[in-house]
Motif scaffolding. Structure first.
Motif, PDB file in Angstrom:
ATOM      1  N   VAL A 138       5.281 -25.381-111.714  1.00  0.00           N
ATOM      2  CA  VAL A 138       6.166 -25.415-112.889  1.00  0.00           C
ATOM      3  C   VAL A 138       6.122 -24.026-113.517  1.00  0.00           C
ATOM      4  O   VAL A 138       5.062 -23.583-113.965  1.00  0.00           O
ATOM      5  N   VAL A 139       7.252 -23.312-113.480  1.00  0.00           N
ATOM      6  CA  VAL A 139       7.243 -21.948-114.016  1.00  0.00           C
ATOM      7  C   VAL A 139       7.902 -21.831-115.377  1.00  0.00           C
ATOM      8  O   VAL A 139       7.756 -20.821-116.049  1.00  0.00           O
ATOM      9  N   GLY A 140       8.604 -22.894-115.796  1.00  0.00           N
ATOM     10  CA  GLY A 140       9.218 -22.794-117.128  1.00  0.00           C
ATOM     11  C   GLY A 140       9.631 -24.164-117.635  1.00  0.00           C
ATOM     12  O   GLY A 140      10.050 -25.020-116.861  1.00  0.00           O
ATOM     13  N   THR A 141       9.445 -24.378-118.945  1.00  0.00           N
ATOM     14  CA  THR A 141       9.932 -25.640-119.548  1.00  0.00           C
ATOM     15  C   THR A 141      10.705 -25.273-120.812  1.00  0.00           C
ATOM     16  O   THR A 141      10.271 -24.400-121.581  1.00  0.00           O
ATOM     17  N   SER A 142      11.860 -25.925-120.996  1.00  0.00           N
ATOM     18  CA  SER A 142      12.660 -25.650-122.207  1.00  0.00           C
ATOM     19  C   SER A 142      12.040 -26.390-123.392  1.00  0.00           C
ATOM     20  O   SER A 142      11.086 -27.160-123.236  1.00  0.00           O
ATOM     21  N   ILE A 176      11.159 -25.041-111.716  1.00  0.00           N
ATOM     22  CA  ILE A 176      10.011 -25.100-110.801  1.00  0.00           C
ATOM     23  C   ILE A 176      10.270 -24.205-109.597  1.00  0.00           C
ATOM     24  O   ILE A 176      11.416 -23.857-109.301  1.00  0.00           O
ATOM     25  N   ARG A 177       9.177 -23.815-108.936  1.00  0.00           N
ATOM     26  CA  ARG A 177       9.267 -23.192-107.622  1.00  0.00           C
ATOM     27  C   ARG A 177       8.615 -24.168-106.665  1.00  0.00           C
ATOM     28  O   ARG A 177       7.607 -24.820-107.012  1.00  0.00           O
ATOM     29  N   THR A 178       9.198 -24.341-105.482  1.00  0.00           N
ATOM     30  CA  THR A 178       8.657 -25.357-104.564  1.00  0.00           C
ATOM     31  C   THR A 178       8.906 -24.972-103.105  1.00  0.00           C
ATOM     32  O   THR A 178       9.839 -24.230-102.794  1.00  0.00           O
ATOM     33  N   SER A 179       8.022 -25.514-102.253  1.00  0.00           N
ATOM     34  CA  SER A 179       8.240 -25.347-100.799  1.00  0.00           C
ATOM     35  C   SER A 179       8.907 -26.618-100.246  1.00  0.00           C
ATOM     36  O   SER A 179       9.208 -26.715 -99.066  1.00  0.00           O
ATOM     37  N   LEU A 180       9.128 -27.596-101.131  1.00  0.00           N
ATOM     38  CA  LEU A 180       9.755 -28.855-100.679  1.00  0.00           C
ATOM     39  C   LEU A 180      11.245 -28.634-100.425  1.00  0.00           C
ATOM     40  O   LEU A 180      11.912 -27.898-101.153  1.00  0.00           O
ATOM     41  N   SER A 181      11.763 -29.352 -99.426  1.00  0.00           N
ATOM     42  CA  SER A 181      13.208 -29.329 -99.186  1.00  0.00           C
ATOM     43  C   SER A 181      13.884 -30.156-100.286  1.00  0.00           C
ATOM     44  O   SER A 181      13.206 -30.938-100.978  1.00  0.00           O
ATOM     45  N   PRO A 182      15.198 -30.039-100.461  1.00  0.00           N
ATOM     46  CA  PRO A 182      15.878 -30.838-101.488  1.00  0.00           C
ATOM     47  C   PRO A 182      15.604 -32.337-101.363  1.00  0.00           C
ATOM     48  O   PRO A 182      15.324 -33.003-102.354  1.00  0.00           O
ATOM     49  N   PHE A 183      15.619 -32.857-100.134  1.00  0.00           N
ATOM     50  CA  PHE A 183      15.421 -34.299 -99.961  1.00  0.00           C
ATOM     51  C   PHE A 183      13.969 -34.707-100.194  1.00  0.00           C
ATOM     52  O   PHE A 183      13.688 -35.759-100.754  1.00  0.00           O
ATOM     53  N   ALA A 184      13.036 -33.830 -99.798  1.00  0.00           N
ATOM     54  CA  ALA A 184      11.612 -34.128-100.063  1.00  0.00           C
ATOM     55  C   ALA A 184      11.369 -34.109-101.570  1.00  0.00           C
ATOM     56  O   ALA A 184      10.657 -34.958-102.120  1.00  0.00           O
ATOM     57  N   LEU A 185      12.029 -33.179-102.258  1.00  0.00           N
ATOM     58  CA  LEU A 185      11.887 -33.105-103.731  1.00  0.00           C
ATOM     59  C   LEU A 185      12.497 -34.355-104.379  1.00  0.00           C
ATOM     60  O   LEU A 185      11.923 -34.936-105.304  1.00  0.00           O
ATOM     61  N   LEU A 186      13.615 -34.823-103.834  1.00  0.00           N
ATOM     62  CA  LEU A 186      14.255 -36.045-104.366  1.00  0.00           C
ATOM     63  C   LEU A 186      13.288 -37.216-104.264  1.00  0.00           C
ATOM     64  O   LEU A 186      13.140 -38.000-105.214  1.00  0.00           O
ATOM     65  N   GLU A 187      12.586 -37.313-103.117  1.00  0.00           N
ATOM     66  CA  GLU A 187      11.586 -38.394-102.948  1.00  0.00           C
ATOM     67  C   GLU A 187      10.536 -38.317-104.062  1.00  0.00           C
ATOM     68  O   GLU A 187      10.176 -39.323-104.679  1.00  0.00           O
ATOM     69  N   PRO A 220      19.507 -26.763-122.880  1.00  0.00           N
ATOM     70  CA  PRO A 220      18.143 -26.410-122.452  1.00  0.00           C
ATOM     71  C   PRO A 220      18.106 -25.475-121.250  1.00  0.00           C
ATOM     72  O   PRO A 220      17.244 -24.602-121.134  1.00  0.00           O
ATOM     73  N   LEU A 221      19.090 -25.617-120.345  1.00  0.00           N
ATOM     74  CA  LEU A 221      19.143 -24.724-119.174  1.00  0.00           C
ATOM     75  C   LEU A 221      19.404 -23.293-119.628  1.00  0.00           C
ATOM     76  O   LEU A 221      18.742 -22.351-119.193  1.00  0.00           O
ATOM     77  N   PHE A 222      20.321 -23.137-120.574  1.00  0.00           N
ATOM     78  CA  PHE A 222      20.665 -21.823-121.121  1.00  0.00           C
ATOM     79  C   PHE A 222      19.438 -21.200-121.793  1.00  0.00           C
ATOM     80  O   PHE A 222      19.160 -20.013-121.639  1.00  0.00           O
ATOM     81  N   GLU A 223      18.661 -22.052-122.463  1.00  0.00           N
ATOM     82  CA  GLU A 223      17.441 -21.556-123.127  1.00  0.00           C
ATOM     83  C   GLU A 223      16.480 -20.955-122.096  1.00  0.00           C
ATOM     84  O   GLU A 223      15.853 -19.934-122.315  1.00  0.00           O
ATOM     85  N   LEU A 224      16.406 -21.615-120.909  1.00  0.00           N
ATOM     86  CA  LEU A 224      15.475 -21.149-119.862  1.00  0.00           C
ATOM     87  C   LEU A 224      16.008 -19.937-119.124  1.00  0.00           C
ATOM     88  O   LEU A 224      15.253 -19.055-118.722  1.00  0.00           O
ATOM     89  N   ASN A 225      17.331 -19.907-118.900  1.00  0.00           N
ATOM     90  CA  ASN A 225      17.884 -18.807-118.112  1.00  0.00           C
ATOM     91  C   ASN A 225      19.355 -18.638-118.470  1.00  0.00           C
ATOM     92  O   ASN A 225      20.221 -19.282-117.892  1.00  0.00           O
ATOM     93  N   ALA A 226      19.610 -17.740-119.425  1.00  0.00           N
ATOM     94  CA  ALA A 226      20.971 -17.563-119.959  1.00  0.00           C
ATOM     95  C   ALA A 226      21.928 -17.005-118.904  1.00  0.00           C
ATOM     96  O   ALA A 226      23.137 -17.190-118.996  1.00  0.00           O
ATOM     97  N   ASP A 227      21.378 -16.361-117.902  1.00  0.00           N
ATOM     98  CA  ASP A 227      22.248 -15.697-116.910  1.00  0.00           C
ATOM     99  C   ASP A 227      22.471 -16.531-115.658  1.00  0.00           C
ATOM    100  O   ASP A 227      23.110 -16.077-114.726  1.00  0.00           O
ATOM    101  N   ILE A 228      21.921 -17.737-115.617  1.00  0.00           N
ATOM    102  CA  ILE A 228      22.017 -18.499-114.360  1.00  0.00           C
ATOM    103  C   ILE A 228      23.473 -18.827-114.043  1.00  0.00           C
ATOM    104  O   ILE A 228      24.279 -19.035-114.945  1.00  0.00           O
ATOM    105  N   ARG A 229      23.795 -18.738-112.765  1.00  0.00           N
ATOM    106  CA  ARG A 229      25.159 -19.066-112.359  1.00  0.00           C
ATOM    107  C   ARG A 229      25.144 -20.450-111.709  1.00  0.00           C
ATOM    108  O   ARG A 229      24.250 -20.758-110.910  1.00  0.00           O
TER     109      ARG A 229
END
Ligand code: GSY
Length: 159
Positions: A35-39, A62-73, A128-137
């Motif tokens: 977990v690298v950031g929480t709003s 978060i940063r993760t080595s899980l694939s999208p589907f593994a993260l969904l699980e 909350p997303l903007f609070e964490l990263n205003a430049d995210i696309r």
């Protein structure tokens, strides 16, 4: 751990704050998640099915080595552990854990759509997303988050 993921958390039943705290703790305890950031935590007016309590919402980076589907699980397991009963679709819930963005990928399947299909209509996600990263696309959107938020009907309901 080089996949960057943004997740939306929400709760509007019981000890909402405790559910959010426990969800973040469970994510952080997973050996393949950092977990690298929480709003901040926002109290928000319910969108969609309005006959329900106010939500507490936040976004976690978060940063993760899980694939999208593994993260969904993992997210579905945490929702289940914290008592998510799949009642009425838009109804009240102890905890909602949605994957918003996975790097800059577009994933469109029966089980998982990323970017989250309704995120650009939801100030309770974008603020909350903007609070964490205003430049995210957001891959599917051309405009910046600030411009999208400005046009959202529920922006006043996010404090
Ligand atoms: N304010 C607010 N309204 C919502 N409506 C639904 S459904 N949800 C659950 C998220 O999919 C929410 C929420 O988290 N916050």
């Amino acid at each position: 751990m080089d996949n960057h993921v943004y997740m939306a958390l929400g709760s509007n039943i019981g000890d909402r704050l405790q559910y959010l705290r426990e969800a973040v703790k469970k994510l952080a305890e997973h050996e393949e998640i950092l977990v690298v950031g929480t709003s901040s935590i926002y109290e928000t007016a319910p969108v969609g099915y309005v006959q329900q309590n106010k939500f507490l919402n936040m976004v976690v980076h978060i940063r993760t080595s899980l694939s999208p589907f593994a993260l969904l699980e993992v997210t579905q397991k945490i929702e289940h552990q914290l008592g998510r009963k799949r009642g009425i679709r838009w109804g009240p819930r102890t905890l909602d854990l949605d994957i918003l963005l996975y790097n800059h990928e577009n994933i469109e399947t029966e089980r998982l759509t990323i970017p989250h299909p309704r995120m650009t209509e939801r100030a309770f996600v974008l603020v909350p997303l903007f609070e964490l990263n205003a430049d995210i696309r957001i891959p599917t959107m051309k405009r910046s988050i600030a411009l999208i938020i400005d046009e959202l009907p529920d922006k006043e309901g996010v404090r």
